[in-house]
Design a protein around this motif. Structure first.
Motif, PDB file in Angstrom:
ATOM      1  N   ALA A  90       0.837  -1.199   0.000  1.00 24.06           N
ATOM      2  CA  ALA A  90       0.000   0.000   0.000  1.00 24.06           C
ATOM      3  C   ALA A  90       0.873   1.251   0.000  1.00 24.06           C
ATOM      4  CB  ALA A  90      -0.910  -0.010   1.219  1.00 24.06           C
ATOM      5  N   TRP A  91       0.298   2.329  -0.531  1.00 27.56           N
ATOM      6  CA  TRP A  91       1.041   3.571  -0.671  1.00 27.56           C
ATOM      7  C   TRP A  91       0.189   4.743  -0.201  1.00 27.56           C
ATOM      8  CZ3 TRP A  91       5.919   2.574  -2.063  1.00 27.56           C
ATOM      9  CH2 TRP A  91       6.167   1.402  -2.779  1.00 27.56           C
ATOM     10  N   ILE A  92       0.862   5.840   0.088  1.00 29.29           N
ATOM     11  CA  ILE A  92       0.181   7.086   0.404  1.00 29.29           C
ATOM     12  C   ILE A  92       0.832   8.195  -0.404  1.00 29.29           C
ATOM     13  CG2 ILE A  92       1.637   7.709   2.390  1.00 29.29           C
ATOM     14  CD1 ILE A  92      -1.045   8.527   3.785  1.00 29.29           C
ATOM     15  N   GLN A  93       0.044   9.133  -0.840  1.00 29.88           N
ATOM     16  CA  GLN A  93       0.510  10.149  -1.787  1.00 29.88           C
ATOM     17  C   GLN A  93       0.215  11.540  -1.243  1.00 29.88           C
ATOM     18  OE1 GLN A  93      -0.473   9.822  -6.160  1.00 29.88           O
ATOM     19  NE2 GLN A  93      -1.978  11.371  -5.602  1.00 29.88           N
ATOM     20  N   ILE A  94       1.151  12.456  -1.442  1.00 33.89           N
ATOM     21  CA  ILE A  94       0.904  13.861  -1.153  1.00 33.89           C
ATOM     22  C   ILE A  94       1.037  14.641  -2.451  1.00 33.89           C
ATOM     23  CG2 ILE A  94       3.319  14.262  -0.428  1.00 33.89           C
ATOM     24  CD1 ILE A  94       2.191  16.432   1.483  1.00 33.89           C
ATOM     25  N   ARG A  95       0.034  15.451  -2.726  1.00 34.57           N
ATOM     26  CA  ARG A  95       0.040  16.312  -3.912  1.00 34.57           C
ATOM     27  C   ARG A  95       0.121  17.760  -3.431  1.00 34.57           C
ATOM     28  NH1 ARG A  95      -2.451  15.994  -9.248  1.00 34.57           N
ATOM     29  NH2 ARG A  95      -3.093  13.894  -8.692  1.00 34.57           N
ATOM     30  N   ILE A  96       1.140  18.463  -3.902  1.00 32.06           N
ATOM     31  CA  ILE A  96       1.392  19.832  -3.443  1.00 32.06           C
ATOM     32  C   ILE A  96       1.352  20.770  -4.625  1.00 32.06           C
ATOM     33  CG2 ILE A  96       3.004  21.339  -2.216  1.00 32.06           C
ATOM     34  CD1 ILE A  96       4.326  18.597  -1.250  1.00 32.06           C
ATOM     35  N   ASN A  97       0.530  21.802  -4.542  1.00 30.64           N
ATOM     36  CA  ASN A  97       0.509  22.810  -5.593  1.00 30.64           C
ATOM     37  C   ASN A  97       1.710  23.728  -5.409  1.00 30.64           C
ATOM     38  OD1 ASN A  97      -0.887  25.786  -6.531  1.00 30.64           O
ATOM     39  ND2 ASN A  97      -0.937  24.046  -7.917  1.00 30.64           N
ATOM     40  N   GLN A 110      10.615  25.325   4.257  1.00 28.84           N
ATOM     41  CA  GLN A 110       9.987  26.466   3.586  1.00 28.84           C
ATOM     42  C   GLN A 110       9.438  26.114   2.196  1.00 28.84           C
ATOM     43  OE1 GLN A 110      12.813  29.724   3.753  1.00 28.84           O
ATOM     44  NE2 GLN A 110      12.407  30.076   5.925  1.00 28.84           N
ATOM     45  N   TYR A 111       9.045  24.849   2.023  1.00 25.96           N
ATOM     46  CA  TYR A 111       8.344  24.459   0.798  1.00 25.96           C
ATOM     47  C   TYR A 111       6.831  24.532   0.975  1.00 25.96           C
ATOM     48  CZ  TYR A 111      12.778  22.880  -1.115  1.00 25.96           C
ATOM     49  OH  TYR A 111      14.063  22.833  -1.591  1.00 25.96           O
ATOM     50  N   LEU A 112       6.382  24.626   2.227  1.00 24.32           N
ATOM     51  CA  LEU A 112       4.978  24.843   2.537  1.00 24.32           C
ATOM     52  C   LEU A 112       4.858  26.025   3.481  1.00 24.32           C
ATOM     53  CD1 LEU A 112       3.547  21.247   3.256  1.00 24.32           C
ATOM     54  CD2 LEU A 112       3.213  22.613   1.198  1.00 24.32           C
ATOM     55  N   ASP A 113       3.795  26.799   3.311  1.00 17.99           N
ATOM     56  CA  ASP A 113       3.485  27.848   4.274  1.00 17.99           C
ATOM     57  C   ASP A 113       1.982  27.823   4.542  1.00 17.99           C
ATOM     58  OD1 ASP A 113       2.164  29.217   2.176  1.00 17.99           O
ATOM     59  OD2 ASP A 113       3.984  30.297   1.637  1.00 17.99           O
ATOM     60  N   ALA A 114       1.498  28.818   5.252  1.00 18.80           N
ATOM     61  CA  ALA A 114       0.092  28.824   5.657  1.00 18.80           C
ATOM     62  C   ALA A 114      -0.861  28.865   4.469  1.00 18.80           C
ATOM     63  CB  ALA A 114      -0.165  30.012   6.581  1.00 18.80           C
ATOM     64  N   ASN A 115      -0.393  29.366   3.337  1.00 20.51           N
ATOM     65  CA  ASN A 115      -1.256  29.493   2.160  1.00 20.51           C
ATOM     66  C   ASN A 115      -1.094  28.344   1.161  1.00 20.51           C
ATOM     67  OD1 ASN A 115      -2.300  32.046   3.000  1.00 20.51           O
ATOM     68  ND2 ASN A 115      -0.376  32.997   2.322  1.00 20.51           N
ATOM     69  N   SER A 116      -0.222  27.397   1.466  1.00 19.31           N
ATOM     70  CA  SER A 116       0.050  26.308   0.519  1.00 19.31           C
ATOM     71  C   SER A 116      -1.121  25.333   0.458  1.00 19.31           C
ATOM     72  CB  SER A 116       1.315  25.555   0.921  1.00 19.31           C
ATOM     73  OG  SER A 116       2.436  26.409   0.898  1.00 19.31           O
ATOM     74  N   ALA A 117      -1.403  24.876  -0.757  1.00 14.47           N
ATOM     75  CA  ALA A 117      -2.453  23.880  -0.957  1.00 14.47           C
ATOM     76  C   ALA A 117      -1.816  22.511  -1.142  1.00 14.47           C
ATOM     77  CB  ALA A 117      -3.290  24.241  -2.187  1.00 14.47           C
ATOM     78  N   TYR A 118      -2.268  21.524  -0.355  1.00 12.02           N
ATOM     79  CA  TYR A 118      -1.771  20.170  -0.529  1.00 12.02           C
ATOM     80  C   TYR A 118      -2.877  19.182  -0.158  1.00 12.02           C
ATOM     81  CZ  TYR A 118      -1.095  19.923   4.561  1.00 12.02           C
ATOM     82  OH  TYR A 118      -1.294  19.911   5.912  1.00 12.02           O
ATOM     83  N   LYS A 119      -2.726  17.959  -0.625  1.00 15.74           N
ATOM     84  CA  LYS A 119      -3.716  16.917  -0.372  1.00 15.74           C
ATOM     85  C   LYS A 119      -3.000  15.600  -0.152  1.00 15.74           C
ATOM     86  CE  LYS A 119      -7.804  14.686  -2.399  1.00 15.74           C
ATOM     87  NZ  LYS A 119      -8.689  14.631  -3.587  1.00 15.74           N
TER      88      LYS A 119
END
Length: 293
Positions: free
Chosen positions: A2-9, A77-86
């Motif tokens: 099994a795998w888990i994925q993160i998608r980051i805009n 610093q690749y994510l901040d409060a405004n970053s969209a990820y799933k």
């Protein structure tokens, strides 16, 4: 497994360093996807093309603590409060079989079929090109390749020589040979394309009639009865002096890789030497064909 994925805009500036960082913290694979569904064009050797709005998709083992991954990304610093990820679970599948099942024999024109090697040939009496999907190079699924294959199928190639300019997988040159051409020449800027074309020609039993050249090494006196170039509008215009000189007297030319909105500018470049036929369009892409004046 099994795998888990993160998608980051992300952005075109951050995507590649973020990819490197994700691999450092345990990602088993990282891919880039255009969040605007823009077509992905084959890059030049050593070049990675990204987009203005790029989704970075990283795959981890399902037991990975994804909250820790998110914290690591924030600290870097690749994510901040405004970053969209799933974050989402990925169903465990036989991915190789899933990928293979998506490719079927495809017919182009009246005689020509492109067939993956693991599928049965639909018509043994047809012209069958055996070609497996591979990274970056064409297999006929893109409208521009389909337009070129249909054009070749409609020509009488008996005893003709053909040049495939920007040969990629060699699909157009190989198809031309199996449609009756006497010989073909493939030209590309990428050594991997030359290797792929040679391997595919051997698989189809036409390697003895196919010559392959890197563009920097091609002979200066090359000529052919049929020249096909499935690249992009910008290079087609810039390379007009080179491509136009490849066509024999009374020869024909086929150009593709062109958006319909770009057709007029490409036609303008080639109309000085070729009598052009009506532009053929498919799914916002087009093909331009003509004969030497």
């Amino acid at each position: 497994m099994a795998w888990i994925q993160i998608r980051i805009n992300s952005t075109n500036i951050q995507a590649e360093p973020m990819s490197d960082y994700l691999e450092e913290i345990g990602a088993v694979s990282v891919t880039f996807m255009d969040s605007q569904d823009t077509p992905i064009f084959e890059p030049l050797p050593g070049e990675t093309r990204l987009w203005g709005n790029t989704d970075v998709v990283a795959l981890f083992d399902a037991e990975t603590d994804m909250q820790q991954i998110v914290e690591n990304l924030r600290e870097a610093q690749y994510l901040d409060a405004n970053s969209a990820y799933k974050i989402e679970q990925i169903e465990d599948k036989d991915w190789e079989r899933e990928w293979m099942d998506n490719f079927h024999p495809m017919q182009f024109g009246q005689r020509l079929w492109i067939c993956p090697s693991w599928r049965e040939v639909p018509d043994e009496n047809a012209v069958n090109v055996m070609l497996d999907p591979g990274l970056a190079f064409g297999t006929g699924t893109h409208p521009t390749t389909a337009l070129c294959l249909e054009w070749l199928d409609g020509l009488d190639l008996t005893n003709k020589t053909v040049i495939d300019f920007g040969c990629g997988s060699g699909i157009l040159a190989i198809a031309a040979l199996k449609l009756g051409a006497k010989s073909a020449i493939g030209i590309d800027i990428d050594p991997q394309a030359i290797l792929a074309s040679r391997n595919n020609a051997e698989q189809n039993g036409v390697a003895d009639r196919l010559q392959l050249f890197l563009s920097d090494d091609q002979p200066t006196d090359l000529k052919a009865d049929v020249v096909v170039a499935n690249i992009l509008a910008g290079p087609l215009k810039a390379l007009y002096p080179v491509i136009s000189q490849l066509v024999n007297t009374n020869g024909v030319l086929g150009l593709s890789g062109i958006l319909a909105t770009q057709a007029s500018s490409v036609c303008e470049a080639y109309a000085q030497k070729f009598a052009l036929e009506p532009v053929q369009e498919r799914e916002e892409w087009c093909r331009i064909t003509g004969k030497i004046k």
